[in-house]
Motif scaffolding. Structure first.
Motif, PDB file in Angstrom:
ATOM      1  N   SER A 100      18.769  -4.105  56.280  1.00 34.87           N
ATOM      2  CA  SER A 100      17.482  -4.399  56.894  1.00 34.87           C
ATOM      3  C   SER A 100      17.518  -5.768  57.571  1.00 34.87           C
ATOM      4  O   SER A 100      16.554  -6.189  58.188  1.00 34.87           O
ATOM      5  CB  SER A 100      16.371  -4.368  55.848  1.00 34.87           C
ATOM      6  OG  SER A 100      16.634  -5.335  54.846  1.00 34.87           O
ATOM      7  N   ASP A 101      18.637  -6.468  57.471  1.00 33.27           N
ATOM      8  CA  ASP A 101      18.788  -7.789  58.072  1.00 33.27           C
ATOM      9  C   ASP A 101      19.221  -7.638  59.526  1.00 33.27           C
ATOM     10  O   ASP A 101      20.347  -7.255  59.805  1.00 33.27           O
ATOM     11  CB  ASP A 101      19.819  -8.599  57.296  1.00 33.27           C
ATOM     12  CG  ASP A 101      19.960 -10.026  57.782  1.00 33.27           C
ATOM     13  OD1 ASP A 101      19.314 -10.381  58.782  1.00 33.27           O
ATOM     14  OD2 ASP A 101      20.719 -10.785  57.160  1.00 33.27           O
ATOM     15  N   ALA A 102      18.335  -7.933  60.458  1.00 32.74           N
ATOM     16  CA  ALA A 102      18.636  -7.776  61.881  1.00 32.74           C
ATOM     17  C   ALA A 102      19.656  -8.783  62.368  1.00 32.74           C
ATOM     18  O   ALA A 102      20.359  -8.531  63.335  1.00 32.74           O
ATOM     19  CB  ALA A 102      17.358  -7.906  62.715  1.00 32.74           C
ATOM     20  N   THR A 103      19.748  -9.949  61.716  1.00 36.19           N
ATOM     21  CA  THR A 103      20.616 -10.989  62.241  1.00 36.19           C
ATOM     22  C   THR A 103      22.014 -10.986  61.649  1.00 36.19           C
ATOM     23  O   THR A 103      22.840 -11.809  62.026  1.00 36.19           O
ATOM     24  CB  THR A 103      19.993 -12.390  62.031  1.00 36.19           C
ATOM     25  OG1 THR A 103      19.795 -12.595  60.643  1.00 36.19           O
ATOM     26  CG2 THR A 103      18.694 -12.530  62.783  1.00 36.19           C
ATOM     27  N   GLN A 104      22.309 -10.084  60.741  1.00 37.74           N
ATOM     28  CA  GLN A 104      23.682  -9.969  60.263  1.00 37.74           C
ATOM     29  C   GLN A 104      23.906  -8.602  59.638  1.00 37.74           C
ATOM     30  O   GLN A 104      23.604  -8.378  58.486  1.00 37.74           O
ATOM     31  CB  GLN A 104      24.031 -11.054  59.245  1.00 37.74           C
ATOM     32  CG  GLN A 104      25.485 -10.958  58.816  1.00 37.74           C
ATOM     33  CD  GLN A 104      25.935 -12.144  57.998  1.00 37.74           C
ATOM     34  OE1 GLN A 104      25.513 -13.256  58.229  1.00 37.74           O
ATOM     35  NE2 GLN A 104      26.801 -11.904  57.054  1.00 37.74           N
ATOM     36  N   LEU A 105      24.454  -7.703  60.429  1.00 37.64           N
ATOM     37  CA  LEU A 105      24.806  -6.393  59.896  1.00 37.64           C
ATOM     38  C   LEU A 105      26.156  -6.483  59.196  1.00 37.64           C
ATOM     39  O   LEU A 105      26.379  -5.839  58.186  1.00 37.64           O
ATOM     40  CB  LEU A 105      24.858  -5.362  61.022  1.00 37.64           C
ATOM     41  CG  LEU A 105      23.529  -5.104  61.723  1.00 37.64           C
ATOM     42  CD1 LEU A 105      23.719  -4.171  62.905  1.00 37.64           C
ATOM     43  CD2 LEU A 105      22.514  -4.525  60.747  1.00 37.64           C
ATOM     44  N   VAL A 106      27.059  -7.259  59.770  1.00 35.29           N
ATOM     45  CA  VAL A 106      28.375  -7.475  59.177  1.00 35.29           C
ATOM     46  C   VAL A 106      28.937  -8.756  59.783  1.00 35.29           C
ATOM     47  O   VAL A 106      28.591  -9.131  60.899  1.00 35.29           O
ATOM     48  CB  VAL A 106      29.304  -6.252  59.425  1.00 35.29           C
ATOM     49  CG1 VAL A 106      29.665  -6.106  60.873  1.00 35.29           C
ATOM     50  CG2 VAL A 106      30.550  -6.308  58.567  1.00 35.29           C
ATOM     51  N   SER A 107      29.785  -9.447  59.014  1.00 35.33           N
ATOM     52  CA  SER A 107      30.441 -10.637  59.547  1.00 35.33           C
ATOM     53  C   SER A 107      31.923 -10.569  59.211  1.00 35.33           C
ATOM     54  O   SER A 107      32.341  -9.877  58.280  1.00 35.33           O
ATOM     55  CB  SER A 107      29.817 -11.915  58.989  1.00 35.33           C
ATOM     56  OG  SER A 107      30.028 -12.005  57.605  1.00 35.33           O
ATOM     57  N   LEU A 108      32.715 -11.301  60.010  1.00 31.78           N
ATOM     58  CA  LEU A 108      34.165 -11.285  59.859  1.00 31.78           C
ATOM     59  C   LEU A 108      34.698 -12.659  60.215  1.00 31.78           C
ATOM     60  O   LEU A 108      34.366 -13.195  61.278  1.00 31.78           O
ATOM     61  CB  LEU A 108      34.763 -10.219  60.787  1.00 31.78           C
ATOM     62  CG  LEU A 108      36.272 -10.103  60.877  1.00 31.78           C
ATOM     63  CD1 LEU A 108      36.844  -9.611  59.544  1.00 31.78           C
ATOM     64  CD2 LEU A 108      36.662  -9.129  61.985  1.00 31.78           C
ATOM     65  N   ASP A 109      35.499 -13.238  59.336  1.00 31.91           N
ATOM     66  CA  ASP A 109      36.175 -14.501  59.614  1.00 31.91           C
ATOM     67  C   ASP A 109      37.636 -14.193  59.888  1.00 31.91           C
ATOM     68  O   ASP A 109      38.312 -13.603  59.043  1.00 31.91           O
ATOM     69  CB  ASP A 109      36.078 -15.450  58.414  1.00 31.91           C
ATOM     70  CG  ASP A 109      34.667 -15.924  58.152  1.00 31.91           C
ATOM     71  OD1 ASP A 109      33.906 -16.057  59.127  1.00 31.91           O
ATOM     72  OD2 ASP A 109      34.328 -16.155  56.980  1.00 31.91           O
ATOM     73  N   THR A 110      38.106 -14.604  61.069  1.00 32.90           N
ATOM     74  CA  THR A 110      39.492 -14.344  61.422  1.00 32.90           C
ATOM     75  C   THR A 110      39.976 -15.365  62.434  1.00 32.90           C
ATOM     76  O   THR A 110      39.226 -15.750  63.332  1.00 32.90           O
ATOM     77  CB  THR A 110      39.682 -12.909  61.958  1.00 32.90           C
ATOM     78  OG1 THR A 110      41.063 -12.680  62.199  1.00 32.90           O
ATOM     79  CG2 THR A 110      38.921 -12.654  63.226  1.00 32.90           C
TER      80      THR A 110
END
Length: 138
Positions: free
Chosen positions: A96-106
């Motif tokens: 339900s978070d519009a500002t972060q559906l998924v994050s990735l550090d690479t």
């Protein structure tokens, strides 16, 4: 009173239809046809994403980013972010978070996937760079 009810029904229907048109996780790109010139190699799927669901998002500093639908049934309506050259992937289920559906550090870069139409002003003020409607990096 009847006219007011019809207006409310119309507004509700419009909201329902527009919500459904955003596709998986609110990312309409995942419902668009794939383009032959920008595909994710099958050996990178690793069973994490639905075959043929990957869609090219952008290339930034030598890394090609793709969004895809998760293969895990419990993550239906989720989204995966793939950084092709680093062979990195992150998947998230419905959110339900519009500002972060998924994050990735690479490769020293943090990537964040957002829903279609998200106001990213606060994120760009915090130093994020929006390279696609659904992808921000810093």
């Amino acid at each position: 009173m009847r006219r007011k009810s019809l207006v409310l029904v119309g507004v509700f229907t419009l909201l329902l239809v527009s919500g459904c048109s955003q596709g998986s996780a609110g990312v309409g790109l995942l419902d668009e046809p794939a383009t032959a010139d920008r595909t994710l190699p099958a050996d990178l799927y690793g069973g994490d994403v639905e075959p043929d669901s990957a869609r090219f998002v952008a290339e930034y500093e030598g890394i090609s980013y793709f969004l895809a639908k998760p293969a895990e049934p419990g993550m239906a309506n989720g989204v995966c972010l793939v950084a092709m050259e680093t062979e990195s992937i992150a998947c998230g289920g419905p959110s339900s978070d519009a500002t972060q559906l998924v994050s990735l550090d690479t490769a020293g870069t943090e990537a964040r996937v957002v829903r279609d139409g998200t106001d990213t002003t606060d994120l760009t003020d915090e130093g994020w760079t929006q390279i696609h409607e659904n992808l921000l990096l810093r």
